[in-house]
Design an enzyme around this catalytic site. Structure first.
Site, PDB file in Angstrom:
ATOM      1  N   SER A   1       0.880  -1.293  -0.149  1.00 26.73           N
ATOM      2  CA  SER A   1      -0.018   0.120  -0.115  1.00 26.73           C
ATOM      3  C   SER A   1       0.895   1.362  -0.025  1.00 26.73           C
ATOM      4  CB  SER A   1      -0.826   0.092   1.258  1.00 26.73           C
ATOM      5  OG  SER A   1      -1.802  -1.088   1.221  1.00 26.73           O
ATOM      6  N   THR A   2       2.316   1.023   0.319  1.00 23.92           N
ATOM      7  CA  THR A   2       2.853   2.309   0.507  1.00 23.92           C
ATOM      8  C   THR A   2       4.057   2.135  -0.471  1.00 23.92           C
ATOM      9  OG1 THR A   2       4.323   3.678   1.698  1.00 23.92           O
ATOM     10  CG2 THR A   2       4.120   1.481   2.550  1.00 23.92           C
TER      11      THR A   2
END
Length: 210
Positions: free
Chosen positions: A17-18
């Site tokens: 997600s990052t």
């Protein structure tokens, strides 16, 4: 003569997600792919081989608008895959409705879904039931994360602290608090003075631009 084993085409899907740590030699994406590769190798005796590897970096699991995921779904619909292997089910999606929709598409195209760390395979009835249960928990975790973020922002505002982002014009952030920007203060005062004198916003903007 031993019977010939049918080849089973497998795709690996990985997601983070990052983008934190993506430049490192061994990051989360790499770890997920390695784990899924090992899982497929464990089933080599059943004809499992790696056909494709799909990945999405820096994209949330709350949306299906991911290039890697869309490419994976396209191959499933075209009947090019027999198994999709993920590190954990929440790598595929954290939204229960999206997850169930994808699972239905897999089933319609005779493609099973397997989780390398949760040891689940939707080619079995127990695996299909457990996948639905874990999908519920994945969405619950996403909602809990969102609630914690909202609570933190609320507490930050109540403490008189700036919650992040670009400060409004006329202010700058110092030690997480908004303070007046002396360089912009004269412009801000001029804006309010002109508004008090009856100028319209577009007239104020034109004057300042000029």
């Amino acid at each position: 003569m031993s019977p010939q084993i049918e080849t089973r085409r497998c795709a690996i899907y990985a997601r983070v997600s990052t983008d934190l740590g993506l430049g490192q030699e061994y990051n989360s994406i790499t770890a997920q792919i390695d784990c899924c590769t090992h899982y497929i190798e464990m089933h080599a005796g059943e004809g499992w081989i790696i056909s494709r590897v799909f990945k999405d970096e820096g994209i949330s699991g709350s949306t299906t608008e991911r290039p890697g995921l869309q490419a994976l779904l396209q191959e499933v619909e075209e009947g090019k895959l027999d198994h999709v292997v993920v590190y954990k089910l929440d790598r595929l999606s954290r939204n229960l409705l999206d997850f169930l929709t994808m699972q239905r598409a897999f089933s319609e195209h005779q493609c099973s879904l397997a989780s390398a760390t949760e040891m689940l395979d939707t080619s079995t009835s127990i695996g299909r039931a457990m996948v639905h249960i874990l999908g519920v928990f994945a969405q619950m975790e996403r909602e809990r994360i969102r609630e914690r973020i909202v609570d933190k922002l609320r507490a930050t505002r109540q403490a008189g602290l700036w919650g992040g982002g670009l400060p409004p014009y006329g202010y700058r952030c110092r030690e997480q608090r908004l303070v007046v920007d002396d360089d912009a203060a004269s412009n801000v005062k001029r804006i309010f003075t002109m508004r008090d004198n009856g100028f319209f916003p577009r007239e104020i903007a034109a004057t300042l631009n000029a």
